[in-house]
Design a protein around this motif. Structure first.
Motif, PDB file in Angstrom:
ATOM      1  N   GLU A  10       0.833  -1.197   0.000  1.00 45.38           N
ATOM      2  CA  GLU A  10       0.000   0.000   0.000  1.00 45.38           C
ATOM      3  C   GLU A  10       0.873   1.254   0.000  1.00 45.38           C
ATOM      4  O   GLU A  10       2.012   1.224   0.481  1.00 45.38           O
ATOM      5  N   VAL A  11       0.328   2.351  -0.536  1.00 49.87           N
ATOM      6  CA  VAL A  11       1.160   3.538  -0.735  1.00 49.87           C
ATOM      7  C   VAL A  11       0.667   4.769   0.014  1.00 49.87           C
ATOM      8  O   VAL A  11       1.308   5.811  -0.045  1.00 49.87           O
ATOM      9  N   ASN A  12      -0.471   4.654   0.729  1.00 49.34           N
ATOM     10  CA  ASN A  12      -0.950   5.839   1.433  1.00 49.34           C
ATOM     11  C   ASN A  12      -1.900   5.467   2.557  1.00 49.34           C
ATOM     12  O   ASN A  12      -2.266   4.295   2.702  1.00 49.34           O
ATOM     13  N   ILE A  13      -2.277   6.465   3.342  1.00 50.02           N
ATOM     14  CA  ILE A  13      -3.245   6.262   4.424  1.00 50.02           C
ATOM     15  C   ILE A  13      -4.630   6.516   3.834  1.00 50.02           C
ATOM     16  O   ILE A  13      -5.045   7.662   3.637  1.00 50.02           O
ATOM     17  N   LEU A  14      -5.328   5.438   3.547  1.00 48.06           N
ATOM     18  CA  LEU A  14      -6.504   5.513   2.693  1.00 48.06           C
ATOM     19  C   LEU A  14      -7.650   6.295   3.313  1.00 48.06           C
ATOM     20  O   LEU A  14      -8.370   7.015   2.612  1.00 48.06           O
ATOM     21  N   SER A  15      -7.865   6.190   4.612  1.00 55.87           N
ATOM     22  CA  SER A  15      -9.010   6.874   5.222  1.00 55.87           C
ATOM     23  C   SER A  15      -8.859   8.389   5.181  1.00 55.87           C
ATOM     24  O   SER A  15      -9.840   9.124   5.213  1.00 55.87           O
ATOM     25  N   LEU A  16      -7.614   8.883   5.100  1.00 58.89           N
ATOM     26  CA  LEU A  16      -7.365  10.326   5.026  1.00 58.89           C
ATOM     27  C   LEU A  16      -7.183  10.813   3.597  1.00 58.89           C
ATOM     28  O   LEU A  16      -7.501  11.956   3.276  1.00 58.89           O
ATOM     29  N   LEU A  17      -6.696   9.934   2.742  1.00 61.14           N
ATOM     30  CA  LEU A  17      -6.399  10.334   1.367  1.00 61.14           C
ATOM     31  C   LEU A  17      -7.650  10.760   0.615  1.00 61.14           C
ATOM     32  O   LEU A  17      -7.593  11.613  -0.274  1.00 61.14           O
ATOM     33  N   LYS A  18      -8.797  10.188   0.979  1.00 52.02           N
ATOM     34  CA  LYS A  18     -10.030  10.483   0.249  1.00 52.02           C
ATOM     35  C   LYS A  18     -10.397  11.966   0.290  1.00 52.02           C
ATOM     36  O   LYS A  18     -11.154  12.449  -0.555  1.00 52.02           O
ATOM     37  N   SER A  19      -9.854  12.697   1.259  1.00 49.23           N
ATOM     38  CA  SER A  19     -10.127  14.135   1.344  1.00 49.23           C
ATOM     39  C   SER A  19      -9.388  14.922   0.266  1.00 49.23           C
ATOM     40  O   SER A  19      -9.728  16.077  -0.010  1.00 49.23           O
ATOM     41  N   TYR A  20      -8.361  14.295  -0.347  1.00 47.68           N
ATOM     42  CA  TYR A  20      -7.514  15.017  -1.303  1.00 47.68           C
ATOM     43  C   TYR A  20      -7.561  14.425  -2.705  1.00 47.68           C
ATOM     44  O   TYR A  20      -6.951  14.960  -3.622  1.00 47.68           O
ATOM     45  N   GLU A  21      -8.266  13.308  -2.889  1.00 50.81           N
ATOM     46  CA  GLU A  21      -8.342  12.666  -4.188  1.00 50.81           C
ATOM     47  C   GLU A  21      -9.757  12.756  -4.744  1.00 50.81           C
ATOM     48  O   GLU A  21     -10.724  12.909  -4.002  1.00 50.81           O
ATOM     49  N   LEU A  22      -9.874  12.636  -6.058  1.00 55.78           N
ATOM     50  CA  LEU A  22     -11.186  12.588  -6.687  1.00 55.78           C
ATOM     51  C   LEU A  22     -11.909  11.311  -6.268  1.00 55.78           C
ATOM     52  O   LEU A  22     -11.297  10.257  -6.127  1.00 55.78           O
ATOM     53  N   LYS A  23     -13.208  11.407  -6.060  1.00 53.39           N
ATOM     54  CA  LYS A  23     -13.980  10.238  -5.671  1.00 53.39           C
ATOM     55  C   LYS A  23     -14.091   9.270  -6.848  1.00 53.39           C
ATOM     56  O   LYS A  23     -14.325   9.658  -7.980  1.00 53.39           O
ATOM     57  N   SER A  24     -13.914   7.958  -6.539  1.00 48.06           N
ATOM     58  CA  SER A  24     -14.075   6.950  -7.575  1.00 48.06           C
ATOM     59  C   SER A  24     -15.551   6.594  -7.705  1.00 48.06           C
ATOM     60  O   SER A  24     -16.368   6.947  -6.851  1.00 48.06           O
TER      61      SER A  24
END
Length: 361
Positions: free
Chosen positions: A114-128
Motif C-alpha cells: 500500500e502507498v498511502n493512508i486511505l481513510s485520510l487520502l479520500k479528502s484530497y483525491e477525486l472520488k471513484s
C-alpha cells in the motif's frame, strides 16, 4: 520452501516505471533481492518507452497497455499460465485488480504494498465510482500479506478498514543507491536555500509552505521539484505572495541528489503521506528537514534536533527557519546517519526477503 536450484519465483507488478516513488522503490527491491534464493520477474502494464529510469539484471515484461483496466486479461492470463509462487503488486488500482485475480490462483501467494493512508487520502483525491470504491475497499481480504510503509498506515488499515493485524507487516522504504552522504558535494550558500520535492497536488501542502515563506524577513531561495494538477494554483499563490523571484521550479529531473545537496533545508508541507521518499532521501544526503506534523511516517523518519524538526503550525515553522543556524545547528553527517541506520537498503531488502520466505514456509 523453494531454495537454491529450485528458487522461489516472484513477480512484481507495477502500472509503469514512471517517476513515482512506488515505482522506484518496488523496482529497486525487485533488482536487489537475493538472486540465489529468488527468481524475479518485473511485470509492467505500461509501455517501455514511458520509463523514467532503467531496470537491469532481472526479467522485465511490458504488457503495452495504456490503462491498467485494459491489462486485466493479460494479467489474468499471466498468473494462470506462469503460476508464480508469489505475486507482489503496488499502487491501489493494480492491487485491486490483483486481489480479485488471486481468487483463481489459490496456490500463489499474493502480496499488496500500500502507498498511502486511505481513510485520510479520500479528502484530497477525486472520488471513484461506486463499483470501483466497493471493490477497492474489499480487496484486502484476498491478500496473504499487506505491506505497510509506516506504522500510521498499518494502524489505519487495522482500525479504519478492519484489516486483520495478522495480515499486516510494516516495511519502510529503502534508501536507494543514489542517495548517500558526500561532504565534498555539499554546497555552501550565502543565503538559506530551501527545497521541496513532491508532486504538485493538494495532499502535498505546497500552499502552506508558501504561507510560511511570505512571512520571512530574511533573504532565501526556494527550489520546487515536481509537476502536477495544482501547478497553476501554486504559482498563482507564489505570485500573490510576491515570491516568484525567490523560486526555481524544475518539473522533472534525474539529478534530485544534486539539488538536495545544494540546499540547506528540506521543507515538507504534506497533510498526509504514506512514507515520504524525498524526506528520507534528503536526510540521507545530509540535508535536514522541517515538516508539518502529519500522519504517514514523518515521526518515524525525523528525530527532533538530529535530522530535523516537526512543527504543529505556521508560527512554529517560521520560528525554526529564523533560528535554524544560530539556535538549531545541524551536523550534515549526523543527519545522514540518522536515516541510514534505519533505512539502509540492506536492512529493508532483508525484511522483504524474510517476508517472502515466511510466506513459503
Amino acid at each position: 520452501m523453494k531454495l537454491n536450484n529450485n528458487k522461489i519465483n516472484i513477480t512484481f507488478i507495477l502500472p509503469s516505471l514512471g517517476a513515482g516513488g512506488a515505482e522506484r522503490v518496488m523496482s529497486f527491491v525487485a533488482q536487489n533481492i537475493d538472486a540465489t534464493k529468488f527468481n524475479t520477474t518485473l511485470l509492467i502494464t505500461d509501455f517501455e518507452k514511458n520509463n523514467a529510469f532503467s531496470v537491469t539484471g532481472i526479467t522485465t515484461i511490458y504488457l503495452n497497455k495504456t490503462r491498467v483496466l485494459n491489462a486485466i486479461p493479460s494479467l489474468f492470463k499471466y498468473v494462470l499460465n506462469t503460476k508464480p509462487d508469489i505475486v507482489i503488486s503496488a499502487i491501489g488500482h493494480v492491487n485491486t485488480v490483483m486481489a480479485y485475480i488471486s481468487i483463481f490462483a489459490p496456490k500463489t501467494k499474493f502480496v499488496s504494498r500500500e502507498v498511502n493512508i486511505l481513510s485520510l487520502l479520500k479528502s484530497y483525491e477525486l472520488k471513484s465510482n461506486f463499483l470501483g470504491s466497493f471493490l477497492s475497499k474489499r480487496r484486502f481480504r484476498y491478500f496473504d500479506k499487506i505491506v505497510c510503509q509506516s506504522i500510521d498506515m498499518r494502524d489505519d488499515l487495522k482500525n479504519n478498514l478492519n484489516v486483520s493485524p495478522d495480515n499486516l507487516i510494516v516495511i519502510n522504504n529503502p534508501i536507494t543507491d543514489n542517495f548517500t552522504f558526500n561532504e565534498t558535494s555539499r554546497k555552501n550558500n550565502s543565503i538559506l536555500h530551501f527545497i521541496t520535492v513532491a508532486r504538485l497536488k493538494k495532499q502535498k501542502g505546497h500552499e502552506r509552505i508558501i504561507q510560511v515563506l511570505k512571512k520571512l524577513d530574511f533573504p532565501f531561495h526556494y527550489t520546487i521539484i515536481g509537476d502536477g494538477p495544482e501547478k497553476e494554483s501554486i504559482f498563482n499563490d507564489l505570485k500573490t505572495a510576491n515570491l516568484l523571484q525567490h523560486v526555481t521550479h524544475i518539473e522533472n529531473t534525474k539529478d534530485v541528489t544534486k539539488y538536495l545537496n545544494e540546499n540547506d533545508l528540506y521543507l515538507q508541507g504534506s497533510f498526509v503521506e504514506g512514507f515520504p521518499n524525498a524526506v528520507i532521501e534528503s536526510s540521507a544526503v545530509g540535508t535536514p528537514i522541517i515538516a508539518f506534523n502529519a500522519p504517514g511516517g514523518i515521526n518515524e523518519i525525523i528525530e527532533e534536533g538530529v535530522n530535523g524538526f516537526i512543527v504543529e503550525n505556521e508560527k512554529d515553522f517560521i520560528n525554526r527557519l529564523k533560528n535554524i543556524n544560530e539556535v538549531y545547528p545541524f551536523k550534515n553527517e549526523e543527519v545522514s546517519d540518522c536515516v541510514m541506520k534505519k533505512y539502509h537498503k540492506e536492512i529493508i531488502i532483508k525484511k522483504y526477503e524474510d517476508m517472502f520466505l515466511s510466506l513459503m514456509n
